[in-house]
Design a protein around this motif. Structure first.
Motif, short mmCIF file in Angstrom:
data_model
loop_
_atom_site.label_atom_id
_atom_site.label_comp_id
_atom_site.label_asym_id
_atom_site.label_seq_id
_atom_site.Cartn_x
_atom_site.Cartn_y
_atom_site.Cartn_z
N GLU A 4 -1.27 53.05 30.01
CA GLU A 4 -1.86 52.45 28.81
C GLU A 4 -2.73 53.44 28.02
N LEU A 39 -0.41 55.83 26.29
CA LEU A 39 0.28 55.29 25.12
C LEU A 39 -0.68 55.05 23.96
N ALA A 40 -1.98 55.02 24.24
CA ALA A 40 -2.96 54.83 23.17
C ALA A 40 -3.21 56.13 22.41
N ARG A 57 7.46 49.30 25.14
CA ARG A 57 6.03 49.46 25.42
C ARG A 57 5.37 48.12 25.76
N GLU A 58 5.68 47.15 24.93
CA GLU A 58 4.98 45.87 25.08
C GLU A 58 5.29 45.22 26.41
N LEU A 70 3.57 47.09 29.18
CA LEU A 70 2.12 46.89 29.24
C LEU A 70 1.74 45.46 29.61
N THR A 71 2.52 44.51 29.15
CA THR A 71 2.06 43.12 29.29
C THR A 71 2.74 42.35 30.42
N ARG A 72 3.94 42.77 30.83
CA ARG A 72 4.63 41.97 31.84
C ARG A 72 4.62 42.63 33.22
N LEU A 104 -0.85 49.23 20.35
CA LEU A 104 -0.02 49.26 21.57
C LEU A 104 0.98 48.11 21.60
N ILE A 105 0.57 46.99 21.05
CA ILE A 105 1.52 45.90 20.92
C ILE A 105 1.42 45.36 19.50
N ARG A 136 -3.59 56.07 15.61
CA ARG A 136 -4.10 56.24 16.98
C ARG A 136 -4.95 57.50 17.14
#
Lengths: 266, 305
Positions: free
Chosen positions: A116, A119-120, A258-259, A262-264, B50-51, B74
């Protein structure tokens, strides 16, 4: 594509690998085995049993595909064939060892919760995935090429006269410098793609094993003499592999969610 | 500096963030409060690019966040994730150097040295991050977040699990960044920290329940009770209060203080003080009874549930 960012992430991969050298042990073991097997088959076993390779009718027949110089003895022709065939195996088998590294690359970052923050940063998916592939490929080829020097040394030391010079061909160079790296890129890119689609390193490794299957098929076909790549065929094969790699790289970028990661993934 | 307009994010049938609008100005700290699962991290992730939001829009420094502008935006954001996310086998300096490279920074070593000094990590520069304590790791993560001098800081629980000393260091640092013009959005469970640090507090529970200055939020729950502490016995002053507010006025004595309820504290307090002084009272303190931010928060949350 920003090369500085790829280089930076590559440095991270190398530093990380440098502190976790056991991860490279499979690559070293496979390289050593790939070095010992051809020497044993072409030199040690015939010497132990006192039977030259040229006395085996089957081997002589399959070795005719090499188109060896007329001046070579029957033993030398078979040796040349075997060293050529083992060379491909020698260059490709270390990739199987590196598969674990590639398969672990993305899912490993996620698992250690380092993905994370990464990716930021401004890094793009393409840069991230390219760095992951080269991060597995480069150390593997460093080990592989070190082994290659030993392989060349073994050929010079133990092979029949004329074999070393016959090995030093455009075909060999093409295999070493073009086809093998391209095949490595395809295999490792596939592993990285899988790594970005599964949420567990074990699953990634299981899928990685499947990538090795086509390589095994090539080896078997080679030693039955039913598969021989001429110089031109190797060049075409290499170009095809590079094309396939680029396709895989773009597919990896398109399939990198990405989503979801990161989220699942947990 | 940060503008979130009607942000909504759904995950399948579940709505994590629903129609949230707020802004964080330059030199402002906004604390994002809410229970677990309220959508705080999702909101921060959307702001960090990011999302993507399911609907709504985000702008950072006047630039709308899109797929095309994401990478450029970013570079201006420092995002502290919930977990420090450090590469364990790398040293503190190596971790920071890699991030410096990813942000394309010049004078990386100088910046790193400055960051290490700032967080008191200079003597740990060559230590692998796996060997650091939780507090140290969080400091390194903060140093990484600030390394590229971002104009926007998004911080997810920056002081979670830190000891009071480190917490104070972080608070002072954020105040410094605010003074330097940064826009800071900080998600926290720590109400005391939110009150001390934030210019405004946003209470999130899928929707934005409230956003205001901490004092203004507390005033929403004000009881209208005044506490007047005097020298000597306050019981003699009860009649004076009844004379001013009426015989039915709610007055009580608690130790050396009179407590009384007034309908309009701002308007009635001066007259009350004048009457008490005229009656001979020596007033030590007059204050309105204010609820704690925690009470306000719990009140808002109970309203939601």
């Amino acid at each position: 594509m920003n090369r500085t960012r790829i280089r930076t992430l590559l440095v991270k991969e190398f530093l990380d690998l440098g502190r976790n050298r056991t991860a490279l042990v499979p690559v070293v073991i496979v390289t050593v085995l790939a070095l010992l097997v051809p020497v044993a088959v072409t030199v040690a076993i015939p010497a132990i049993f006192g039977r030259g390779l040229g006395t085996d009718v089957g081997l002589v027949r399959v070795s005719e595909v090499v188109n060896a110089p007329e001046s070579l003895s029957s033993d030398a022709r078979v040796q040349l064939f075997l060293f050529q065939q083992f060379l491909m195996m020698f260059l490709l088998t270390p990739i199987t060892g590196a598969m674990t590294l590639a398969a672990h690359s993305v899912v490993g970052e996620k698992q250690s919760r380092t993905l994370e923050p990464l990716l930021a940063t401004p890094i793009t998916t393409l840069e991230l995935l390219a760095a992951k592939v080269f991060g597995a490929l480069i150390p593997t080829f460093v080990i592989s090429f070190a082994g290659l020097a030993l392989y060349a040394g073994a050929i010079i030391a133990f092979a029949e006269p004329g074999v070393p010079s016959a090995m030093a061909s455009v075909r060999t160079l093409l295999l070493i410098l073009f086809v093998a790296p391209a095949a490595g890129l395809v295999s490792l890119q596939s592993a990285v793609l899988i790594s970005s689609r599964v949420n567990d390193p074990r699953t990634a490794q299981q899928f990685g094993v499947l990538i090795i299957a086509p390589l095994a098929g090539i080896f078997v076909a080679q030693f039955t003499g039913s598969l021989w790549f001429s110089t031109r065929a190797l060049a075409v094969l290499g170009l095809g592999l590079v094309g396939l790699w680029m396709l895989l790289l773009l597919s990896s970028v398109a399939l990198f969610e990405r989503e979801t990661i990161l989220t699942r993934w947990r | 500096m940060i503008s979130a307009q009607r942000l909504t994010r759904r995950f399948g049938s579940r709505t994590a963030v629903n129609d949230v609008t707020f802004e964080v100005a330059r030199s402002e700290i906004v604390a994002l409060l809410g229970p677990n699962g309220a959508g705080k991290t999702t909101t921060l992730r959307m702001l960090a690019g990011l999302i993507a939001p399911t609907s709504g829009s985000i702008a950072v420094g006047g630039v709308h966040l899109t797929r095309a502008t994401g990478a450029a935006i970013r570079t201006r954001i420092g995002f502290l994730t919930e977990a420090p996310g450090l590469w364990d086998r790398l040293t503190v300096r190596e971790n920071l150097r890699i991030y410096g490279g990813l942000y394309g920074l010049e004078n990386v070593d100088l910046r790193i040295t400055r960051a290490l000094d700032l967080f008191g990590l200079a003597d740990r520069a060559s230590t692998r991050t796996a060997e650091l304590s939780k507090g140290m790791r969080q400091k390194v993560a903060l140093a990484r977040t600030l390394l590229h001098d971002p104009i926007v800081l998004l911080l997810d629980e920056p002081t979670s699990g830190l000891d009071p000393e480190v917490t104070r260091t972080v608070r002072l640092l954020l105040e410094e960044r605010r003074a330097a013009g940064c826009s800071i959005l900080v998600s926290t469970h720590n109400l005391d920290e939110a009150e001390r640090l934030a210019d405004r507090v946003a209470v999130l529970h899928e929707r934005l329940v409230a956003i205001d200055q901490p004092a203004a939020l507390r005033r929403r729950l004000t009881t209208g009770r005044l506490i007047v502490r005097v020298a000597g016995d306050p019981s003699s002053l009860v009649d004076t209060v009844h004379a001013l507010l009426g015989p039915g006025a709610d007055v009580a004595i608690e130790g050396a203080a009179l407590t009384l309820r007034v309908a309009h504290p701002d308007r009635q307090t001066p007259a009350l003080v004048a009457a008490l002084v005229a009656a001979g009272a020596q007033i030590l303190e007059v204050r309105a009874e204010m609820p704690a931010l925690e009470d306000v928060y719990l009140h808002l949350m109970s309203g939601r549930s």
